[in-house]
Design a protein around this motif. Structure first.
Motif, PDB file in Angstrom:
ATOM      1  N   ALA A  86       0.810  -1.218   0.000  1.00 30.84           N
ATOM      2  CA  ALA A  86       0.000   0.000   0.000  1.00 30.84           C
ATOM      3  C   ALA A  86       0.849   1.276   0.000  1.00 30.84           C
ATOM      4  N   VAL A  87       2.156   1.149  -0.245  1.00 26.42           N
ATOM      5  CA  VAL A  87       3.006   2.336  -0.430  1.00 26.42           C
ATOM      6  C   VAL A  87       3.114   2.567  -1.929  1.00 26.42           C
ATOM      7  N   LYS A  88       2.429   3.601  -2.425  1.00 27.00           N
ATOM      8  CA  LYS A  88       2.403   3.833  -3.870  1.00 27.00           C
ATOM      9  C   LYS A  88       3.621   4.645  -4.301  1.00 27.00           C
ATOM     10  N   THR A  89       3.997   4.457  -5.556  1.00 24.27           N
ATOM     11  CA  THR A  89       5.054   5.263  -6.167  1.00 24.27           C
ATOM     12  C   THR A  89       4.389   6.317  -7.047  1.00 24.27           C
ATOM     13  N   VAL A  90       4.649   7.582  -6.739  1.00 24.28           N
ATOM     14  CA  VAL A  90       4.015   8.690  -7.449  1.00 24.28           C
ATOM     15  C   VAL A  90       4.906   9.123  -8.606  1.00 24.28           C
ATOM     16  N   ALA A  91       4.396   8.983  -9.831  1.00 26.17           N
ATOM     17  CA  ALA A  91       5.157   9.379 -11.015  1.00 26.17           C
ATOM     18  C   ALA A  91       5.389  10.883 -11.017  1.00 26.17           C
ATOM     19  N   ASN A  92       6.548  11.286 -11.502  1.00 25.68           N
ATOM     20  CA  ASN A  92       6.894  12.704 -11.635  1.00 25.68           C
ATOM     21  C   ASN A  92       6.866  13.448 -10.296  1.00 25.68           C
ATOM     22  N   SER A  93       7.153  12.727  -9.219  1.00 25.08           N
ATOM     23  CA  SER A  93       7.270  13.351  -7.902  1.00 25.08           C
ATOM     24  C   SER A  93       8.519  12.810  -7.231  1.00 25.08           C
ATOM     25  N   HIS A  94       9.122  13.618  -6.385  1.00 28.54           N
ATOM     26  CA  HIS A  94      10.287  13.135  -5.644  1.00 28.54           C
ATOM     27  C   HIS A  94       9.846  12.597  -4.287  1.00 28.54           C
ATOM     28  N   THR A  95      10.653  11.710  -3.752  1.00 27.79           N
ATOM     29  CA  THR A  95      10.416  11.184  -2.411  1.00 27.79           C
ATOM     30  C   THR A  95      10.622  12.299  -1.385  1.00 27.79           C
ATOM     31  N   GLY A  96       9.875  12.239  -0.296  1.00 25.11           N
ATOM     32  CA  GLY A  96      10.052  13.222   0.771  1.00 25.11           C
ATOM     33  C   GLY A  96      11.463  13.184   1.322  1.00 25.11           C
ATOM     34  N   ILE A  97      12.000  14.359   1.638  1.00 25.95           N
ATOM     35  CA  ILE A  97      13.345  14.412   2.217  1.00 25.95           C
ATOM     36  C   ILE A  97      13.351  15.327   3.438  1.00 25.95           C
ATOM     37  N   ALA A  98      14.288  15.040   4.327  1.00 28.58           N
ATOM     38  CA  ALA A  98      14.617  15.952   5.419  1.00 28.58           C
ATOM     39  C   ALA A  98      16.092  16.285   5.266  1.00 28.58           C
ATOM     40  N   SER A  99      16.381  17.558   5.039  1.00 29.86           N
ATOM     41  CA  SER A  99      17.761  18.028   4.923  1.00 29.86           C
ATOM     42  C   SER A  99      18.198  18.528   6.292  1.00 29.86           C
ATOM     43  N   ILE A 100      19.201  17.866   6.875  1.00 30.79           N
ATOM     44  CA  ILE A 100      19.569  18.111   8.275  1.00 30.79           C
ATOM     45  C   ILE A 100      21.035  18.517   8.358  1.00 30.79           C
ATOM     46  N   VAL A 101      21.298  19.666   8.949  1.00 31.61           N
ATOM     47  CA  VAL A 101      22.667  20.103   9.219  1.00 31.61           C
ATOM     48  C   VAL A 101      22.944  19.895  10.700  1.00 31.61           C
ATOM     49  N   LEU A 102      23.957  19.069  10.998  1.00 35.80           N
ATOM     50  CA  LEU A 102      24.369  18.816  12.376  1.00 35.80           C
ATOM     51  C   LEU A 102      25.650  19.578  12.660  1.00 35.80           C
ATOM     52  N   SER A 103      25.634  20.407  13.696  1.00 32.19           N
ATOM     53  CA  SER A 103      26.850  21.120  14.074  1.00 32.19           C
ATOM     54  C   SER A 103      26.737  21.589  15.515  1.00 32.19           C
ATOM     55  N   GLN A 104      27.863  21.539  16.213  1.00 34.10           N
ATOM     56  CA  GLN A 104      27.943  22.056  17.583  1.00 34.10           C
ATOM     57  C   GLN A 104      26.841  21.485  18.479  1.00 34.10           C
ATOM     58  N   GLY A 105      26.532  20.207  18.279  1.00 34.04           N
ATOM     59  CA  GLY A 105      25.558  19.515  19.114  1.00 34.04           C
ATOM     60  C   GLY A 105      24.116  19.884  18.867  1.00 34.04           C
TER      61      GLY A 105
END
Length: 305
Positions: A86-105
């Motif tokens: 039941a996890v569909k693949t959506v054409a012409n769409s990107h997968t969800g992302i989380a862009s995470i910068v880790l620094s200084q704790g």
């Protein structure tokens, strides 16, 4: 806990792109990073992995994009024995992302929903049979709110127990709250939902949620454990466990999955919370959200100790 539990998780799948640097860049500045990690995430997928590791028969309803990240996330869930039909693949769409910068704790995070924003009521209808087989339907708020409301309504029509983890924090309509059997916010999420300020006593804030139609409120309190209040007046505080913390990412997701697993297995609310605190304690002793989720054998060993 006598019967093998079945849990359906309806929610998000993300690829977490984690960059480690000495310090975060200022606007318009470029800095050199030290390392980059591509880590499967998303609150829905994290909770599904935690549920499956504990031994629940787990199905996931969600969406990924038609890209390499989507393929990788589906493979990762499949490796855990999760039903991803039941996890569909959506054409012409990107997968969800989380862009995470880790620094200084500390960290800075930008989430882009991508295909997660394409999970619809039609998907819930298409895979209604998955929900019909479940003991517990577990929801979060990283897919469209209309879909969450529809899924909760459908689950109640099917006579299922609905558990909602109201994260990321946002105000919610009573229409949804009235269909929630167990609401599991953290303290800040609770106060936002109850529309009271932080000076109000915790129990009063939980009582406000019961008045909105929630049957049971379980508030996670970090190192202090978890408090609960039910519509029948049952209440309590379950202590957390002292462990060597390595990474708190996914701690809440492990708690929600542990609670849902125990509830689906026939445990009472207090027992389910006590089990979930042990799952969460083990989860924070390892690096990574999904990688750190414990197995049932590990939890049982922890209990024995």
């Amino acid at each position: 806990m006598n019967k093998p539990p079945q849990v359906v998780v309806i929610g998000s799948l993300n690829m977490d792109i984690v960059v480690e640097a000495e310090r975060p860049p200022q606007m318009g500045e470029t800095v050199h990073g030290n390392q980059v990690h591509f880590i499967p995430g998303g609150k829905g997928a994290n909770q599904a992995v935690a549920s499956a590791r504990l031994g629940a028969k787990t199905a996931m309803i969600g969406a990924v994009g038609s890209d390499a990240f989507g393929t990788e996330l589906l493979h990762a869930l499949g490796q855990e024995g999760i039903d991803v039909e039941a996890v569909k693949t959506v054409a012409n769409s990107h997968t969800g992302i989380a862009s995470i910068v880790l620094s200084q704790g500390d960290n800075q995070i930008i989430v882009v929903a991508g295909a997660n924003g394409q999970v619809t009521a039609a998907d819930i209808d298409q895979f209604e049979e998955k929900m019909a087989q479940a003991d517990v339907v577990l929801l979060q708020l990283e897919i469209p709110l209309d879909t969450v409301i529809y899924a909760a309504s459908k689950a109640k029509e099917l006579g299922k127990t609905v558990v909602l983890n109201p994260a990321p924090a946002r105000e919610l309509p009573d229409e949804l709250l009235q269909k929630v059997d167990v609401l599991i916010p953290n303290e800040s999420e609770l106060y936002l939902l109850a529309k009271v300020d932080a000076e109000v006593e915790l129990e009063a804030a939980m009582e406000a949620m019961l008045k909105k139609g929630v049957a049971t409120v379980v508030t996670t309190l970090g190192s202090k454990g978890a408090a609960y209040l039910t519509a029948t007046g049952e209440r309590g505080l379950i202590a957390s466990h002292r462990v060597q913390v390595v990474d708190t990412t996914g701690a809440g997701d492990s708690f929600n999955a542990g609670f849902s697993y125990a509830l689906a297995s026939g445990a009472a609310v207090g027992e389910a919370i006590a089990f979930a605190t042990k799952v969460a304690a083990l989860a924070v002793t390892k690096l990574g959200a999904q990688a750190g989720m414990p197995t049932l054998a590990q939890v049982e060993e922890f209990i024995a100790e």
